[in-house]
Design a protein around this motif. Structure first.
Motif, short mmCIF file in Angstrom:
data_model
loop_
_atom_site.label_atom_id
_atom_site.label_comp_id
_atom_site.label_asym_id
_atom_site.label_seq_id
_atom_site.Cartn_x
_atom_site.Cartn_y
_atom_site.Cartn_z
N ALA A 109 0.83 -1.21 0.00
CA ALA A 109 0.00 0.00 0.00
C ALA A 109 0.87 1.25 0.00
O ALA A 109 0.65 2.18 -0.80
N ILE A 110 1.83 1.30 0.89
CA ILE A 110 2.71 2.48 0.97
C ILE A 110 3.52 2.63 -0.31
O ILE A 110 3.65 3.73 -0.86
N TYR A 111 4.03 1.52 -0.80
CA TYR A 111 4.86 1.52 -2.01
C TYR A 111 4.10 2.04 -3.22
O TYR A 111 4.63 2.83 -4.01
N SER A 112 2.84 1.63 -3.36
CA SER A 112 2.11 1.94 -4.59
C SER A 112 1.24 3.20 -4.50
O SER A 112 0.91 3.79 -5.53
N LEU A 113 0.88 3.62 -3.29
CA LEU A 113 -0.08 4.72 -3.16
C LEU A 113 0.52 6.02 -2.63
O LEU A 113 -0.10 7.08 -2.78
N LEU A 114 1.68 5.95 -2.01
CA LEU A 114 2.21 7.13 -1.32
C LEU A 114 2.38 8.33 -2.24
O LEU A 114 2.11 9.46 -1.86
N GLN A 115 2.80 8.09 -3.46
CA GLN A 115 3.09 9.20 -4.36
C GLN A 115 1.85 9.83 -4.97
O GLN A 115 1.76 11.06 -5.09
N VAL A 156 -10.10 -9.62 0.54
CA VAL A 156 -10.19 -10.07 -0.86
C VAL A 156 -10.19 -8.87 -1.80
O VAL A 156 -9.47 -8.86 -2.81
N ILE A 157 -10.97 -7.85 -1.47
CA ILE A 157 -11.06 -6.66 -2.33
C ILE A 157 -9.73 -5.92 -2.38
O ILE A 157 -9.25 -5.53 -3.45
N ILE A 158 -9.12 -5.73 -1.21
CA ILE A 158 -7.83 -5.05 -1.16
C ILE A 158 -6.77 -5.83 -1.94
O ILE A 158 -5.97 -5.25 -2.69
N SER A 159 -6.78 -7.13 -1.77
CA SER A 159 -5.80 -7.97 -2.47
C SER A 159 -5.96 -7.85 -3.98
O SER A 159 -4.97 -7.72 -4.71
N ALA A 160 -7.22 -7.88 -4.44
CA ALA A 160 -7.47 -7.75 -5.87
C ALA A 160 -7.02 -6.38 -6.38
O ALA A 160 -6.43 -6.27 -7.47
N GLY A 161 -7.27 -5.35 -5.58
CA GLY A 161 -6.88 -4.01 -5.98
C GLY A 161 -5.38 -3.86 -6.12
O GLY A 161 -4.87 -3.35 -7.14
N LEU A 166 -0.13 -3.77 -9.08
CA LEU A 166 1.22 -4.30 -9.27
C LEU A 166 1.42 -4.83 -10.69
O LEU A 166 2.53 -4.74 -11.24
N PHE A 167 0.37 -5.36 -11.29
CA PHE A 167 0.49 -5.87 -12.65
C PHE A 167 0.83 -4.76 -13.65
O PHE A 167 1.54 -4.99 -14.62
N VAL A 168 0.30 -3.56 -13.42
CA VAL A 168 0.53 -2.47 -14.38
C VAL A 168 1.66 -1.53 -13.93
O VAL A 168 2.05 -0.65 -14.68
N TRP A 169 2.15 -1.71 -12.71
CA TRP A 169 3.21 -0.84 -12.19
C TRP A 169 4.44 -0.92 -13.09
O TRP A 169 4.77 -1.98 -13.59
N PRO A 170 5.15 0.19 -13.38
CA PRO A 170 5.01 1.55 -12.82
C PRO A 170 4.14 2.47 -13.67
O PRO A 170 4.26 3.69 -13.56
N LEU A 175 -7.88 3.49 -12.58
CA LEU A 175 -8.94 3.95 -11.68
C LEU A 175 -9.78 2.79 -11.15
O LEU A 175 -10.26 2.83 -10.01
N PHE A 176 -9.94 1.75 -11.95
CA PHE A 176 -10.75 0.61 -11.51
C PHE A 176 -10.21 0.03 -10.21
O PHE A 176 -10.96 -0.26 -9.27
N PHE A 177 -8.90 -0.14 -10.14
CA PHE A 177 -8.30 -0.74 -8.95
C PHE A 177 -8.26 0.24 -7.78
O PHE A 177 -8.35 -0.18 -6.62
N ILE A 178 -8.16 1.52 -8.09
CA ILE A 178 -8.27 2.53 -7.03
C ILE A 178 -9.67 2.50 -6.42
O ILE A 178 -9.84 2.55 -5.20
N TYR A 179 -10.68 2.40 -7.28
CA TYR A 179 -12.06 2.31 -6.79
C TYR A 179 -12.26 1.06 -5.94
O TYR A 179 -12.98 1.08 -4.93
N LEU A 180 -11.63 -0.04 -6.35
CA LEU A 180 -11.72 -1.27 -5.55
C LEU A 180 -11.21 -1.03 -4.13
O LEU A 180 -11.82 -1.48 -3.15
#
Length: 206
Positions: A109-115, A156-161, A166-170, A175-180
């Motif tokens: 979460a910190i790695y992917s959302l902090l920025q 489950v929802i957080i894991s999917a998000g 991570l699949f599309v990073w960087p 938005l779909f995964f952010i909404y999740l």
């Protein structure tokens, strides 16, 4: 609260069937010397490794992080059904499971959302802290709380998000995964509310 309880019981029945179905496939091949807690310890170790490689060594190789995260999710999928299937459910195991989930999710979460998604990260961390505080408080009252279905759905929802992120990073966060991830927050709140109804109930385990 009655409506919440009915919804919880309905979802828990569905989850029980999922547990049994998983155990049917796992049981014939499961070495009995490996306990469910051993599986959960793997998730703890993965969480620690993620913290080290992301924040100390600054290693951000997508394949490494994604592989570790997926292995962690698999351990989360199977440790509970195995524990219930072979009759190895313990209070310590339930507490370890909850802590290991947070240890797996928070570094990602910190790695992917902090920025780019600071508010989302703040709310996710806040709800996890509140959830942990509620669990500790009720545990201190000798009203140990089993893992509730709303917490499982949230996971489950957080894991999917985060898996999608991570699949599309960087690349930019879809938005779909952010909404999740935002959708997971009401389930965190429902988990807390559900725990609040358990204080006067007999002491139970996972």
């Amino acid at each position: 609260m009655q409506t919440l309880k009915k919804l919880q019981l309905f979802l828990e029945n569905i989850d029980s069937y999922r547990d049994k179905a998983l155990f049917v496939f796992i049981n014939p091949y499961w070495p009995r010397k490996i306990t469910p807690n051993h599986i959960t310890y793997i998730r703890v170790l993965i969480g620690i490794i993620l913290i080290i490689i992301l924040f100390f060594f600054r290693i951000d190789g997508k394949s490494t992080i994604l592989s570790l995260f997926i292995i962690g999710l698999v351990t989360d999928l199977i440790d509970g059904p195995i524990a219930r299937g072979i009759g190895k459910v313990t209070e310590f195991g339930a507490m370890l499971d909850s802590a290991s989930d947070r240890l797996l999710i928070m570094p990602i979460a910190i790695y992917s959302l902090l920025q780019y998604q600071k508010w989302l990260l703040f709310v996710l961390i806040l709800t996890e802290i509140l959830n942990g505080i509620f669990s500790l408080y009720y545990s201190s009252k000798e009203a140990y709380l089993k893992s509730n279905i709303f917490g499982k759905i949230k996971m489950v929802i957080i894991s999917a998000g985060f898996l999608g992120i991570l699949f599309v990073w960087p690349n930019p966060l879809p938005l779909f995964f952010i909404y999740l991830l935002w959708i997971s927050i009401p389930f965190s709140i429902l988990s807390i509310l559900s725990k609040s109804t358990e204080l006067k109930r007999p002491r139970t385990i996972k």
